[in-house]
Enzyme design. Structure first.
Site, PDB file in Angstrom:
ATOM      1  N   CYS A  81       0.871  -1.183   0.000  1.00  8.15           N
ATOM      2  CA  CYS A  81       0.000   0.000   0.000  1.00  8.15           C
ATOM      3  C   CYS A  81       0.904   1.228   0.000  1.00  8.15           C
ATOM      4  O   CYS A  81       1.647   1.448   0.961  1.00  8.15           O
ATOM      5  CB  CYS A  81      -0.915   0.003   1.228  1.00  8.15           C
ATOM      6  SG  CYS A  81      -1.932   1.491   1.377  1.00  8.15           S
ATOM      7  N   CYS A 219      -5.297   6.109  -3.866  1.00  4.02           N
ATOM      8  CA  CYS A 219      -4.623   4.805  -3.808  1.00  4.02           C
ATOM      9  C   CYS A 219      -3.203   5.004  -4.318  1.00  4.02           C
ATOM     10  O   CYS A 219      -2.999   5.308  -5.501  1.00  4.02           O
ATOM     11  CB  CYS A 219      -5.366   3.783  -4.664  1.00  4.02           C
ATOM     12  SG  CYS A 219      -4.517   2.195  -4.812  1.00  4.02           S
TER      13      CYS A 219
END
Length: 282
Positions: A81, A219
């Site tokens: 991530c 994101c």
């Protein structure tokens, strides 16, 4: 006396992508326990509310300062991530890792991060070059006509990049869910990034994230995947940094020298929001 059933955490966000962050060197929670924590704590209105859970742990390689664990809001483990990695870097500094540059293990390999602008809370995350870049991919199911082209790459995790004319006109939740579950992407599926390039060469991006199963404000790995795809397609200058505008703010993808031969990086803010304690799942 400390209650062993209570976990201390810090809520953090990177361009609106928000996380519950804890120091697992203290709690020694197993992978299964971290998944249970994420599934119980991350739901909005019923829990703390977050896109995922980050855990700082002891390093597993001699070259790393610490280990990063990342669990999606639904309790599934994710390999990487980008926004979370920058937030965990800030958390690690506050937890006693005081150097300006830190190296850490992830399920996607070894990463490195450094502070670039403390006043704006900017963190630069150095990233491997995305792999398995596939242009003009064809899925098993029909693709909405507003998608001009569909591409695929792996930027720490799986991503589709759908080029469109106007990201604000896209029903991200409906289309993202459909494309994310296309049989051709089984068993892992993919995050779905809807991207448009403006006349200045800036990218406008909205992302449906698997594991959250919804649109998120930003994101990080999706920003990286999209920047690499549009650069290789010639939609933005090959020798320039790429500015990517998400609903949560701006991120930048660049390299450390002008000829693009050095390390690629993802740069953006990593901000603590508040601290608290929460009960362990029963």
């Amino acid at each position: 006396m400390t209650d062993p059933q209570r976990i201390s955490f810090t809520k953090m966000q990177g361009t609106g992508n928000d996380f519950i962050v804890l120091d697992n060197r203290t709690y020694r929670l197993s992978a299964a326990a971290l998944s249970a924590c994420a599934a119980e704590w991350c739901p909005r209105r019923y829990g703390v509310g977050a896109d995922g859970l980050l855990a700082l742990d002891d390093s597993q390689t001699p070259t790393a300062d610490y280990r990063m664990h990342y669990v999606n809001a639904d309790g599934s483990r994710a390999t990487m991530c980008g926004n979370g990695a920058r937030c965990l870097f800030r958390f690690a500094q506050a937890a006693g890792f005081e150097t300006d540059t830190l190296t850490f293990d992830t399920d996607a390999g070894l990463y490195r991060a450094t502070s670039t602008d403390d006043e704006r809370a900017l963190v630069r995350l150095f990233v491997p070059e995305p792999t398995d870049v596939q242009f003009e991919v064809v899925l098993d199911e029909a693709v909405p006509g507003a998608i001009r082209a569909l591409h695929y790459t792996h930027a720490g995790t799986e991503h589709l990049v759908a080029l469109v004319d106007d990201v604000e006109a896209i029903p991200v939740r409906d289309w993202g869910r459909r494309l994310r579950h296309d049989p051709s992407l089984a068993p892992t599926g993919a995050n779905v990034n809807f991207a448009a390039v403006d006349e200045d060469g800036d990218v406008h991006l909205r992302t449906y994230e698997k594991g959250v199963e919804n649109e998120t404000l930003s994101c990080g790995t999706g920003v990286l995947a999209t920047a690499v795809v549009v650069q290789r397609l010639g939609r933005v200058e090959a020798d320039a940094d790429v500015r990517v505008h998400t609903r949560g703010g701006e991120l930048r993808v660049g390299t450390t020298n002008a000829d693009r031969s050095a390390e690629r990086y993802l740069e953006g803010p990593a901000v603590p929001v508040f601290q608290g304690t929460v009960s362990r799942p029963e």
